[in-house]
Scaffold this active site. Structure first.
Site, PDB file in Angstrom:
ATOM      1  CD  GLU A  70      40.792  73.581   8.638  1.00  0.00           C
ATOM      2  OE1 GLU A  70      39.983  73.369   9.559  1.00  0.00           O
ATOM      3  OE2 GLU A  70      40.658  74.478   7.788  1.00  0.00           O
ATOM      4  CG  ASP A  90      37.367  71.423  10.452  1.00  0.00           C
ATOM      5  OD1 ASP A  90      37.977  72.273  11.126  1.00  0.00           O
ATOM      6  OD2 ASP A  90      36.736  71.698   9.407  1.00  0.00           O
ATOM      7  CB  ILE A  92      37.247  75.789  14.728  1.00  0.00           C
ATOM      8  CG1 ILE A  92      37.767  75.815  16.168  1.00  0.00           C
ATOM      9  CG2 ILE A  92      36.056  76.731  14.574  1.00  0.00           C
ATOM     10  CD1 ILE A  92      38.090  77.218  16.691  1.00  0.00           C
ATOM     11  CG  ASP A  93      33.408  72.790   9.446  1.00  0.00           C
ATOM     12  OD1 ASP A  93      34.255  73.135   8.601  1.00  0.00           O
ATOM     13  OD2 ASP A  93      32.213  72.575   9.169  1.00  0.00           O
ATOM     14  CB  THR A  95      37.658  79.345  11.257  1.00  0.00           C
ATOM     15  OG1 THR A  95      38.069  78.027  11.597  1.00  0.00           O
ATOM     16  CG2 THR A  95      38.615  80.334  11.884  1.00  0.00           C
ATOM     17  CG  ASP A 220      35.818  71.369   5.559  1.00  0.00           C
ATOM     18  OD1 ASP A 220      36.043  72.000   6.600  1.00  0.00           O
ATOM     19  OD2 ASP A 220      36.375  71.623   4.461  1.00  0.00           O
TER      20      ASP A 220
END
Ligand SMILES: O=P([O-])([O-])O[C@@H]1[C@@H](O)[C@H](O)[C@@H](O)[C@H](O)[C@@H]1O
Ligand SMILES: [Mg+2]
Ligand SMILES: [Mg+2]
Length: 280
Positions: A70, A90, A92-93, A95, A220
């Site tokens: 990402e 990803d 940190i999905d 954030t 995601d």
């Protein structure tokens, strides 16, 4: 026969756990927030740090594999999914959740070969839940088998979705129009966890019957798409056709019946694809 991707999957689980340690530590101090496509599309130094950590470890161990991440795409890298073994990351999905310490924050790592997801790892790091799936071998949470809900009546269901990161009136109208139609079917409830990957793991766990969203990206949903299908669920496009992970549209449900019922209510639109050529 030995599984040729087992080593890669073990690595994904180990690195997701290490990434989770970084996220949990950062929650105590680093919350300097920057924005990307809009004032509510957030990114932190921790997103960037975790993506670098995962990418470097993959490059060291699997130097021929390709990577889509990402934050690298946000920095201008291409988002091309070829037939080559590709890690889709990803860091940190969720954030926005991370920034607010709202406890649904995931590290998501999908692995694709010939454009087919071979394994998916979603680590919900504040809950310490490690969701994993290997194609053809089931889905698990902390080693326990996952199975979607057997509810086929949408009126007895909970549906998850998200509000996205655009506050443009037309985009918001579309989202609320779909939400209103679904809520008034009526369904038992609508939920937003704030993480696409965790919403999909909730489908796989049988806690919600379906999740839909327009505007998500391949990072995601790549890992969680396999977790849903290996838990017995179905994936669909919001217009009812086959899901296309680059299209930024998804319905993930426990059953075809509920997925199709949702597609009847969604006001669909098509954001620019993840693999669209860059605009100059
Ligand atoms: O930016 P990020 O936190 O990795 O990911 C976010 C998702 O998980 C969120 O649920 C979704 O609504 C946003 O569109 C975005 O994709
Ligand atoms: Mg995300
Ligand atoms: Mg992210």
């Amino acid at each position: 026969m030995a599984d040729i991707w087992q080593d890669a999957m073990d690595h994904a689980v180990a690195i997701a756990r290490r990434a989770g340690d970084v996220v949990r530590e950062a929650l105590l101090d680093d919350r300097m927030v920057m924005t990307k496509t809009s004032s509510v599309d957030l990114v932190t130094q921790t997103d960037q740090k975790v993506e670098k950590l995962i990418m470097q470890s993959v490059k060291d161990k699997f130097p021929t594999h390709r990577l889509i991440g990402e934050e690298s795409v946000a920095a201008g890298e291409a988002c091309d999914l070829s037939d080559a073994p590709t890690w889709i990351i990803d860091p940190i999905d969720g954030t926005t959740n991370f920034v607010h310490a709202f406890p649904f924050v995931a590290v998501s790592i999908g692995f694709s070969v010939n454009k087919q997801i071979e394994f998916g790892v979603v680590y919900s790091c504040l809950e310490d839940k490690m969701f994993t799936a290997r194609r053809g071998k089931g889905a698990f949470c902390n080693g326990n088998v996952l199975q979607v809900s057997d509810q086929e009546d949408i009126r007895q269901s909970i549906i998850a979705t998200e509000f996205g990161s655009s506050r443009e009136p037309e985009a918001v109208n579309n989202i609320f129009s779909s939400l209103r139609s679904i809520l008034c079917i009526p369904v038992h409830g609508v939920r937003t966890a704030g993480s696409a990957a965790i919403n999909m793991c909730l489908v796989a766990s049988g806690c919600v019957e379906a999740y839909y969203e327009i505007g998500i990206h391949v990072w995601d949903v790549a890992a969680a798409s396999l977790i849903v299908s290996e838990a017995g669920g179905v994936l669909m496009d919001v217009d009812g056709g086959s899901v296309d992970l680059m299209s930024r549209r998804i319905v993930a449900a426990n059953s075809r019946a509920i997925a199709e019922r949702i597609t009847e209510e969604i006001r669909s639109f098509s954001p620019p694809r993840d693999d669209a050529p860059p605009q100059h």
